[in-house]
Design an enzyme around this catalytic site. Sequence first.
Site, short mmCIF file in Angstrom:
data_model
loop_
_atom_site.label_atom_id
_atom_site.label_comp_id
_atom_site.label_asym_id
_atom_site.label_seq_id
_atom_site.Cartn_x
_atom_site.Cartn_y
_atom_site.Cartn_z
N GLY A 222 8.95 -20.22 -7.02
CA GLY A 222 9.99 -19.48 -7.74
C GLY A 222 11.07 -18.88 -6.86
N TYR A 314 6.52 4.51 31.22
CA TYR A 314 7.87 4.98 31.57
C TYR A 314 8.75 5.03 30.34
CZ TYR A 314 8.84 -0.03 31.26
OH TYR A 314 8.93 -1.32 30.82
N GLY A 328 11.17 -7.56 26.05
CA GLY A 328 11.83 -6.59 26.91
C GLY A 328 11.94 -6.91 28.38
N HIS A 332 18.13 -6.34 35.67
CA HIS A 332 18.83 -5.06 35.57
C HIS A 332 18.91 -4.35 36.92
CE1 HIS A 332 15.14 -2.63 35.96
NE2 HIS A 332 14.55 -3.47 35.09
N CYS A 350 10.25 -7.08 34.62
CA CYS A 350 11.69 -7.29 34.73
C CYS A 350 12.06 -7.80 36.12
CB CYS A 350 12.45 -5.99 34.44
SG CYS A 350 12.40 -5.50 32.70
N ASN A 352 14.35 -6.84 38.99
CA ASN A 352 15.18 -5.77 39.55
C ASN A 352 16.25 -6.34 40.47
OD1 ASN A 352 12.45 -3.34 40.04
ND2 ASN A 352 13.34 -4.20 38.19
#
Length: 404
Positions: A222, A314, A328, A332, A350, A352
């Site tokens: 539907g 953190y 995430g 950076h 990450c 760095n």
Amino acid sequence: MRATRTGLVLSLAFVAALLAACSSSGFTPKAAPKTSSPAPVITVTPNGGQNVDPLGKIQVTASQGQLTSVTMTNEDGKAIDGIFTPDRTAWKPSSPLGYDHTYTLTAQGLTLTGPIAPAKATFTTLTPGNQTKAYLTTTGSAPIGNGGTFGVGMVIVAHFDESIPDRAAAERHLTVTTDPPVQGSWYWVDDQNAHWRPEKYWTPGTKVKVAANIYGAQLGDGLYGQVDSNASFTIGPSHVSIADDNTKQVQVFENGKLIRTMPTSMGMGGTQVVNGKTIYFWTMPGTYTVMGRGNPVIMDSSTFGLPVNSRLGYKEAISWATQISGDGIYLHELDTTVWAQGNTDTSHGCLNLNQTNAQWFYNFSLLGDPVEIHNTGGPALQVWDNGDWTLPWDQWLKGSALSS
């Protein structure tokens, strides 16, 4: 001579008798029966009814002559535009009809012998039990829009705001058109998200059009398509970055030429179990793409399950952050780890960089630029985490609802 004369007399007698029979005044030939042509009519389709498919056959036709006028209005009296065939023997609406509307059609026509009896019909289109819209986005949920420029690793996302019961039906209404032509395929990450990519990175300069022509489509249980969506974009120059954990360097290539090398500190490795969930501190190996950026970005370890008040937790503002994974992972700025960049892995996952390199990469990159992570530990990057290009092509093809 006698025999010849006798034969001639008999022949003449036979002909005379035949002529006499043919000219008998007692025989009158019957005239051929007259046939009458059917009267001209105007037919309206549908000729009334409920639950009419708004994308179904809606038209007016004249069996003879021409249509002189056709008027179609909704329940509010608003006129619906339409178009005649060149010979004016048929008419149809020039745009799709809406759901849950009542339409009235009236038509008149004319033949060489006079007017055709006018026709009128009223019908109501169906009311879907549920509807869904498809949003065309990047893997970072940014709308594609029209006229944008994206990287050679661009992945197209069709995000539905409802779960799709019939993925195959939905996929049949999703199209990607490219110039020059490119072969690619959809892959269903879950019931609401289908991703499309080619087998290899896009060629710079490729023009791409994507459409979700789902209006009126039945998508199972539907559920109907609410509205069509479309977007167009161009593939920009080739930006491919390769981060190698053996060297702790990020090499950035533009159109195949190395233009920058940036020392980095990647994931420290290891795991931690929090509330039954295993958290990995590696930068997962695989091919990522740029999916977003922010300056600054508030990075909060609790978003991936690590409490802020734990030993490794953190929450802080980070500058010049370019996102490459759904959970995430960013390239950076982090000047406090400049000492480790190029020699030691210290992060939670990450990459760095120093301030100069992080800002340069932030401004240089396009959404969809590939970032390949080599020689790190941990499990491979998953499709749901922006790892579309990590999945081998033969497995990607199996993710299509039309693969079987």
